[in-house]
Write a protein that holds these residues in place. Structure first.
Motif, PDB file in Angstrom:
ATOM      1  N   SER A 367      -2.536 -13.825  -6.264  1.00 46.17           N
ATOM      2  CA  SER A 367      -2.392 -12.712  -6.543  1.00 46.17           C
ATOM      3  C   SER A 367      -1.147 -11.636  -7.522  1.00 46.17           C
ATOM      4  CB  SER A 367      -3.068 -11.646  -4.674  1.00 46.17           C
ATOM      5  OG  SER A 367      -1.669 -12.791  -4.492  1.00 46.17           O
ATOM      6  N   LYS A 371      -1.743  -4.576  -7.419  1.00 43.05           N
ATOM      7  CA  LYS A 371      -2.958  -4.263  -7.690  1.00 43.05           C
ATOM      8  C   LYS A 371      -3.139  -3.648  -9.664  1.00 43.05           C
ATOM      9  CE  LYS A 371      -6.176  -3.357  -4.365  1.00 43.05           C
ATOM     10  NZ  LYS A 371      -7.101  -3.369  -3.749  1.00 43.05           N
ATOM     11  N   ASP A 397      -6.618 -12.946  -4.127  1.00 41.48           N
ATOM     12  CA  ASP A 397      -6.920 -12.238  -3.576  1.00 41.48           C
ATOM     13  C   ASP A 397      -5.976 -10.650  -3.761  1.00 41.48           C
ATOM     14  OD1 ASP A 397      -6.472 -10.874  -1.232  1.00 41.48           O
ATOM     15  OD2 ASP A 397      -6.185 -12.467   0.338  1.00 41.48           O
ATOM     16  N   ASP A 398      -6.316  -9.654  -3.976  1.00 45.47           N
ATOM     17  CA  ASP A 398      -5.566  -8.394  -4.438  1.00 45.47           C
ATOM     18  C   ASP A 398      -5.638  -7.513  -3.155  1.00 45.47           C
ATOM     19  OD1 ASP A 398      -7.582  -7.815  -5.006  1.00 45.47           O
ATOM     20  OD2 ASP A 398      -7.364  -7.670  -7.103  1.00 45.47           O
ATOM     21  N   ASN A 399      -5.840  -8.219  -2.326  1.00 47.41           N
ATOM     22  CA  ASN A 399      -6.302  -6.820  -1.292  1.00 47.41           C
ATOM     23  C   ASN A 399      -4.987  -6.548  -0.032  1.00 47.41           C
ATOM     24  OD1 ASN A 399      -8.944  -5.835  -1.696  1.00 47.41           O
ATOM     25  ND2 ASN A 399      -9.576  -7.065  -0.361  1.00 47.41           N
ATOM     26  N   GLY A 400      -4.699  -5.163  -0.047  1.00 51.43           N
ATOM     27  CA  GLY A 400      -3.107  -5.629   0.761  1.00 51.43           C
ATOM     28  C   GLY A 400      -2.550  -5.377  -0.313  1.00 51.43           C
ATOM     29  N   ASN A 401      -1.159  -5.256   0.717  1.00 53.00           N
ATOM     30  CA  ASN A 401       0.503  -5.837   0.276  1.00 53.00           C
ATOM     31  C   ASN A 401       0.088  -6.943   0.375  1.00 53.00           C
ATOM     32  OD1 ASN A 401       1.037  -6.868   2.895  1.00 53.00           O
ATOM     33  ND2 ASN A 401       1.793  -4.282   2.851  1.00 53.00           N
ATOM     34  N   LYS A 404       0.092  -8.942   3.588  1.00 51.50           N
ATOM     35  CA  LYS A 404      -1.002  -8.833   4.785  1.00 51.50           C
ATOM     36  C   LYS A 404      -2.137 -10.267   3.891  1.00 51.50           C
ATOM     37  CE  LYS A 404      -1.901  -5.048   7.116  1.00 51.50           C
ATOM     38  NZ  LYS A 404      -1.346  -2.583   5.940  1.00 51.50           N
ATOM     39  N   ARG A 405      -1.471 -10.252   2.840  1.00 48.44           N
ATOM     40  CA  ARG A 405      -2.720 -11.218   1.877  1.00 48.44           C
ATOM     41  C   ARG A 405      -2.031 -12.280   2.592  1.00 48.44           C
ATOM     42  NH1 ARG A 405      -0.790  -9.491  -3.986  1.00 48.44           N
ATOM     43  NH2 ARG A 405      -1.439  -7.513  -3.926  1.00 48.44           N
ATOM     44  N   ARG A 408      -3.515 -12.891   5.763  1.00 53.05           N
ATOM     45  CA  ARG A 408      -4.625 -13.428   5.635  1.00 53.05           C
ATOM     46  C   ARG A 408      -5.182 -15.299   5.431  1.00 53.05           C
ATOM     47  NH1 ARG A 408      -6.800  -9.070   3.502  1.00 53.05           N
ATOM     48  NH2 ARG A 408      -5.789  -9.941   1.227  1.00 53.05           N
TER      49      ARG A 408
END
Ligand code: GAP
Length: 459
Positions: A367, A371, A397-401, A404-405, A408
């Motif tokens: 990531s 983003k 994976d570039d969702n959230g900070n 969080k990644r 996940r």
């Protein structure tokens, strides 16, 4: 695996659904009992289990041959193998009022009464002596044998009966002669196959443990009768190595010698490899049976085709068979149970799957730190594509900070996360240009690694 009592199993099955490993079958129509669907991560984990198994038991050896036979077979196969008879039936008992069906042996066991190897009438006797009722408190019917095979009709006129195969093994036996005639294997040798099997289980239960449609990984290992004990021991150790290879702790595996009165209709000796499922305790993971010459002999008699091995010297003979048989769903369950871990990181409780690298759905996640910074995204995409070429199973994976990644990816068992940050661009310190952060799933430790060395670092 009592779903109500066992919180660890509940957490695992809930993670499996939430994160796309396992969904209930036909979910939008309220499900179909005994069926489960594997989501994107479940299919990845399943495929890895199967390909590691194939590597270890087929490609990694000189004495194994692969096969992929049909699910539908001539009904005579199942008559000859004994599956149409009482040998492949479970004891069925009904709630006389509601018609709900139970396995009599399980009902007895749940009431603290051992019923292994007993006949239907013996179980009837025990139910009467102990005045057992159904879980709803109603009278129970007489126990009867219920055949587990799914029957189906073949062709438009429905003139021919067939069954969905209840084990992949018979496909191997009926192809024994084809393999011998085409590849001239030296004794002892094995034929392996992976494929679906179906059983009309009376009471499917405990998530993937007892289902109506599942996958098996099976080997029929052909030996001379006098060799069976020696080869049994060698294969037993190979099965132990397999369980180690998929990350199962030795203390969570137990070998259970099946008593004579509870052996399958074809077996002279069977060891169940049991796993210590959370909340349930030790229960079957895989089976290992000495099937004697039962199957080849019966197929020879029923088909009239000689099922003999012709040695360079001496007379043709019907080989005896050792059969390691593994359920993919039970292997996946054990792998998830073993990997499921809770710890504390940065003052917070975190959940992660400590999956071995060779089984993790994603080998690594890549990531950009932010983003909305095109230079970071562009560089991260280049690293992602480079790693994807190398490993295949790489997540973007570039969702959230970033925190969080990490959480996940921890939850789905990704062993490492690679982050492309401003240092990668060399904006803050030129010596760090073209290096990235690699964060380890288990320790949370972060290392600085040159992009050029990333693939070998992650191997
Ligand atoms: N060919 C031998 C055979 O089928 P088995 O012990 O009946 O032997 C082998 O099955 C393995 O298949 C089991 O150890 C288990 O892992 C898996 N298996 C059998 N029935 C199953 C079911 N109803 N649901 C899930 N897995 C099952």
């Amino acid at each position: 695996m009592n779903e109500k009592l066992d919180t660890k199993m509940e957490k695992i099955t809930s993670l499996a659904k939430r994160r796309g490993f396992v969904f209930p079958g036909s979910d939008i129509y309220g499900g179909l009992k005994g069926t489960w669907d594997f989501g994107p991560l479940g299919v990845a984990l399943n495929n890895r289990i199967k390909s590691e198994w194939w590597k270890m038991f087929v490609d990694g050896r000189e004495d194994m041959y692969g096969l992929d036979s049909s699910i539908l077979m001539n009904e005579k196969v199942w008559e000859a193998s004994g599956h149409t008879g009482a040998g492949f039936a479970d004891p069925l008992v009904e709630d006389a009022k509601t018609g709900e069906r139970f396995r009599a042996d399980h009902l007895l066991k749940d009431n603290g009464i051992e019923a292994e190897g007993l006949s239907a009438s013996e179980m009837d006797g025990l139910i009467a002596d102990n005045e057992l009722k159904s879980p709803a408190g109603n009278q129970l019917s007489k126990v009867k044998d219920f055949n587990l095979m799914f029957e189906t009709q073949i062709g438009a006129e429905g003139k021919y009966k067939s069954y969905l195969r209840p084990e992949t093994a018979q496909g191997i036996f009926v192809n024994f002669k084809n393999v011998v005639d085409t590849l001239s294997p030296k004794m002892p040798f094995g034929i392996a196959q992976i494929g679906k099997a179906f059983r009309n289980e009376i009471a499917p239960r405990e998530w993937l443990f007892r289902v109506r449609e599942f996958e098996q990984m099976e080997i029929e290992y052909f030996v001379r009768e006098e060799q069976w004990e020696e080869e049994f021991e060698t294969l037993r150790l190979d099965i132990q190595k397999w369980h180690e290879h998929i990350g199962l702790a030795p203390e969570n595996i137990r070998e259970y010698e099946v008593p004579e009165n509870d052996l399958a209709h074809y077996s002279k000796r069977t060891i169940d490899f049991e796993y210590n499922y959370p909340g349930k305790g030790f229960d079957e993971l895989a089976g290992f049976a000495y099937r004697t010459d039962h199957d080849l002999k019966n197929h020879e008699e029923a088909s009239g085709v000689k099922m003999r091995y012709v040695p360079a010297e001496g007379s043709p003979f019907i080989p005896h068979v050792l059969e390691p048989s593994f359920g993919v769903g039970r292997a996946l369950t054990a792998v998830l149970c073993e990997a499921y871990t809770e710890d504390e990181m940065n003052g917070e409780v975190r959940t992660y799957l400590k999956l071995p690298k060779h089984l993790a759905p994603y080998r690594v996640a890549v990531s950009p730190l932010l983003k909305n910074k095109p230079q970071l995204v562009e560089k991260a995409r280049a690293v992602f594509l480079q790693l994807k070429k190398e490993f295949g199973n790489v997540a973007w994976d570039d969702n959230g900070n970033v925190g969080k990644r990490y959480r996940r990816q921890d939850e789905i068992g990704t062993p490492a996360c690679v982050v492309i940050d401003f240092e990668t661009l060399g904006e803050e310190d030129a010596s760090l240009k073209d290096t990235v952060t690699v964060r380890d799933r288990d320790t949370g430790e972060q290392s600085r690694v040159a992009i050029a060395e990333l693939a070998s670092y992650l191997k």
